[in-house]
Design an enzyme around this catalytic site. Sequence first.
Site: not given
Ligand code: M6R
Length: 611
Positions: A507, A491, A606, A102-103, A27, A484, A76, A2, A488
């Site tokens: 397999h 996501e 984020k 936040n937490g 966030r 990766e 969040w 958050c 993406k």
């Molecule tokens: O801030 P960080 O690099 O530690 O975050 C790690 C992941 O949460 C972050 O890379 C997440 O997978 C991204 N949203 C991917 O695009």
Amino acid sequence: MCGVVGYIGKNDAVPILINGLSKLEYRGYDSAGVAVFDEEQKKINLCKTKGRIQNLQDKLYMSPLKGKVGIGHTRWATHGVPSDRNAHPHFSDDSKIAVVHNGIIENYMSLKEELEEKGYNFISETDTETVAHLIDYYYKSGMDILDAVFKVLERIEGSYALGILCRDFPDRIIATRKDSPLVVGIGKNENFIASDMPAILNYTRDVYLIDDNEVAVLTADSIKILNSDKDEVEKKIFKVDWDIEAAEKSGYDHFMLKEIHEQPKVVRDNLNSRLTDEGVVLDNICLGKAELEKINRIYIVACGTAYYAGLVGKYLIERVVRIPVNSEFASEFRYKEPLIDDKTLMIVVSQSGETADTIAAMRLAKEKGARTFGIVNAVGSSIAREADDVLYTLAGPEIAVASTKAFTAQVVSMYLITCHIALELGKMTKDEFLKIKEHMELLPSLVNSILTKEPALKRFMHKYIGSKNVFYIGRGLDYVVSMEGSLKLKEIAYLHSEPYAAGELKHGPIALIEESTLVIGIVTQEELFDKTVSNIRECKARGAKVLAIAMEGNTEILKYADDVFYIPRTYWMLTPLLANIPQQLFAYYMALGLGNDVDKPRNLAKSVTVE
Ligand code: M6R
């Protein structure tokens, strides 16, 4: 996950809080709210709502709040669905105390039962409301407000950044943190709190980085920071040196697109001061031959995209330096009873430097005597402060939830670290290094040339937007790139996609291949080309469409793929960085084509500051 913000000063608090929240929306963005102390009414007023900051603004437009002291929150959801009721700030029973958080308060259930027995009514399903009632309880039992806050900190378990208002003290904000980021912004006759710097950059560049268990007491013209023994601590002012522009869209439709286009500069910035004819200069990090010879195990630990960047490092270090490297998800690391001692080097990779699992893994390694090395983007973040050494990735603030430029910068760090270790340990000759260096120096212009082919990716989006499933396949480094790419797409396009080691398809997962399947085949590793092509043909034979990413000059692939995106030719170890760029743009256009919110994808945040 958050965002927390607070203002105390001579100006109207609401516009400042809203401005701050809009910078923190990355966030978490399922609800938002503000609490403001109204001097005339001598009370704290609240406005909160489910949905984006815009919804909050609309609500505030209908029922404005006035006052010069306030706290705000963008959420969040962890405890309870996104709703007006669960949105922060939360009040204590008679609205004396207001809290943003936040937490996660891990022991909130037992505290809630205890407070209910004492007669407190809970309105929300959140863990945070417990904090408001508990402060109220201790305060009303006769403690000074600050003592009441300290007492609550003894009682709560978990992670938190808290902003607190008390009706009886309209001239102050109390803030504290443990395992969740918090900064205090220093203004002139005004002060601020925030989860992250962009929230306050319009007003000040001078901040205090609050450490775990510290409590800050802000008035309009003073800031007092106390440690857990309630002793005042002297903190150094941290000067934020990046431009507010860096956190703006600058004419791009989305932060993600802007950040993709910043990559040539990011690569250049990361290489410029670090590549010399003599070798690699890892800022001030002292990791020379003597230190490296003491190390017998390397872990690279991270989450999500940062984990994939770490995986590039593992493949490279093992292949070039010939020492074993364990690459681990931070969220799993602690549960494997990892083998760590003082001969372990633990590299942690994180854009935000605040990812809860990554921090926890790093702390465990530290405890057991490992040397910790952070590859971090956010300056002054927890990992940057706690790791023994830090290599900053110099990508500037990354706002879009989907990480792009930070990944690229992390991969550059992996190139630098690999070359550095190899040179120090005599596993790479000077001539070999100079050859790689020459190729590395070309990377910014090669990335640029890929970006000029952006329209092709938009075309592929139109062609493949109806795909039901997407497989990303490759071997070796291409397999890492495929992971990766697939993340993406999931996501931001919300499309089911899986990365698969090309040779593993037969397999099991090949059973899923049908006509509506898109296979993205990454074939930049020339010695693996024939093998991956066999796997691509197996997919084609079962009706899949194939979009390949290959190195320029590879005409062979045209026989097997429906479409090919060519990346410029480069040295084998540098292809992951280049091959990933079209994947970013493909995911971006697919998300746009499907009508999704590219920068704020559903269910995500984020910075993942909860475990
Ligand atoms: O801030 P960080 O690099 O530690 O975050 C790690 C992941 O949460 C972050 O890379 C997440 O997978 C991204 N949203 C991917 O695009």
